[in-house]
Design an enzyme around this catalytic site. Structure first.
Site, short mmCIF file in Angstrom:
data_model
loop_
_atom_site.label_atom_id
_atom_site.label_comp_id
_atom_site.label_asym_id
_atom_site.label_seq_id
_atom_site.Cartn_x
_atom_site.Cartn_y
_atom_site.Cartn_z
N GLU A 297 -23.50 64.67 29.84
CA GLU A 297 -24.58 65.54 30.30
C GLU A 297 -25.76 64.63 30.70
OE1 GLU A 297 -25.87 67.79 26.87
OE2 GLU A 297 -27.01 69.25 28.03
N LYS B 43 -25.24 75.33 32.72
CA LYS B 43 -25.08 75.54 31.27
C LYS B 43 -25.58 76.91 30.84
CE LYS B 43 -26.16 73.00 26.98
NZ LYS B 43 -26.83 71.77 26.50
N CYS C 244 -21.95 70.59 26.57
CA CYS C 244 -22.49 70.35 25.23
C CYS C 244 -22.49 71.58 24.34
CB CYS C 244 -23.88 69.71 25.34
SG CYS C 244 -24.25 68.73 23.85
C1 ACM Z 1 -26.79 69.86 23.61
O1 ACM Z 1 -26.42 70.96 24.01
N1 ACM Z 1 -27.22 68.92 24.44
C2 ACM Z 1 -26.75 69.54 22.17
#
Ligand code: ACM
Length: 263
Positions: free
Chosen positions: A38, A109, A142
């Site tokens: 990421e 995300k 993530c």
């Molecule tokens: C995250 O979602 N970067 C922990």
């Protein structure tokens, strides 16, 4: 096919250097699909809204996607990688899939973590799966690991591989959840986390590494250190992710009873 994970240590805001360091690491080995962390080129710990705006890029016309496309063309591979995406007058925490013929898709995300809610808009696109020829790939980012719905949705859409760019700060958590996501969905899961520290605005984040590739039976095919820049490649057969049989009478996806899952 060969799937690779790269564990990098980006320097906040040093996009060109981070891109070069990442490509140098990936160039040491060949893979058909690389998963990299990421925000691998921008850094993660934003301290001001202007930084977010300055480091965000349009997709697919920004410099990071262009650099990834050039790498993928030269090396005849695909890369799944995270970046801050400027779109719709806001910024998303996104990950792109890029291949030898350029940009393939973007995922934004859906489950934002911690301070990300200050800087980023929650993802507004449905989960999607892309067929890259040798396998079908679904991206999650993530903290999405904590929501079984993310991996399950990608599996139901036909993903063989969960490509999971990450910047994890809680040791050992996603390594366990992603092992279960792989096992319960019968898919490969490749988590690429970063290492190192960022100390900005009087707060320090320590990134926990331990990037991993997990097989559909939950076995780890590769697991990296908690503190070193390194990469790993595993030879996998994506067809193993298409057999969801658990016993002669049970099927991991076919035995679901969604009519009872409504809340
Ligand atoms: C995250 O979602 N970067 C922990």
């Amino acid at each position: 096919m060969r799937i690779g994970i790269a564990q990098t240590r980006p320097e906040f805001g040093e996009r060109d250097r981070n891109l070069n360091d990442t490509f140098a690491l990936l160039s040491r080995e060949a893979a058909d699909l690389w998963v990299i962390p990421e925000f691998f080129a921008s850094g993660y710990q934003f301290a001001r809204a202007e930084e977010v705006r300055d480091l965000a890029e349009p997709v697919p016309d920004g410099s990071t996607v262009r650099a990834l496309a050039s790498f993928c063309r030269d090396r005849n591979c695909f890369v799944a990688a995270g970046l801050p995406e400027a779109a719709d007058g806001v910024v998303y925490n996104s990950a792109v899939l890029v291949g030898p013929r350029g940009f393939v898709s973007v995922y934004r995300k859906i489950h934002l973590f911690g301070d990300e809610t200050r800087w980023f808009a929650p993802g507004n696109l449905p989960f999607s799966v892309q067929d890259i020829g040798v396998a079908r790939v679904g991206i999650m980012i993530c903290f999405d690991h904590f929501f079984p719905e993310a991996a399950r949705t990608l599996a139901l859409l036909g993903a063989d591989i969960l490509a999971h760019p990450a910047n994890l700060i809680i040791p050992g958590l996603a390594q366990r959840t992603m092992t279960v996501r792989a096992l319960e969905n019968g898919v490969f899961a490749a988590t690429a986390n970063r290492v190192g520290e960022e100390s900005r605005a009087e707060k320090t984040l320590r990134y926990t590494g331990q990037s991993q590739i997990v097989a559909p039976d939950g076995t780890a095919l590769a697991r990296l250190s908690s503190d070193r820049v390194e990469a790993a490649v595993a030879e996998i057969n994506p067809a193993e992710a298409r057999n969801k049989r658990l016993t002669s009478r049970n099927d991991k996806l076919g035995d679901r009873r969604p009519e009872f899952y409504r809340t």
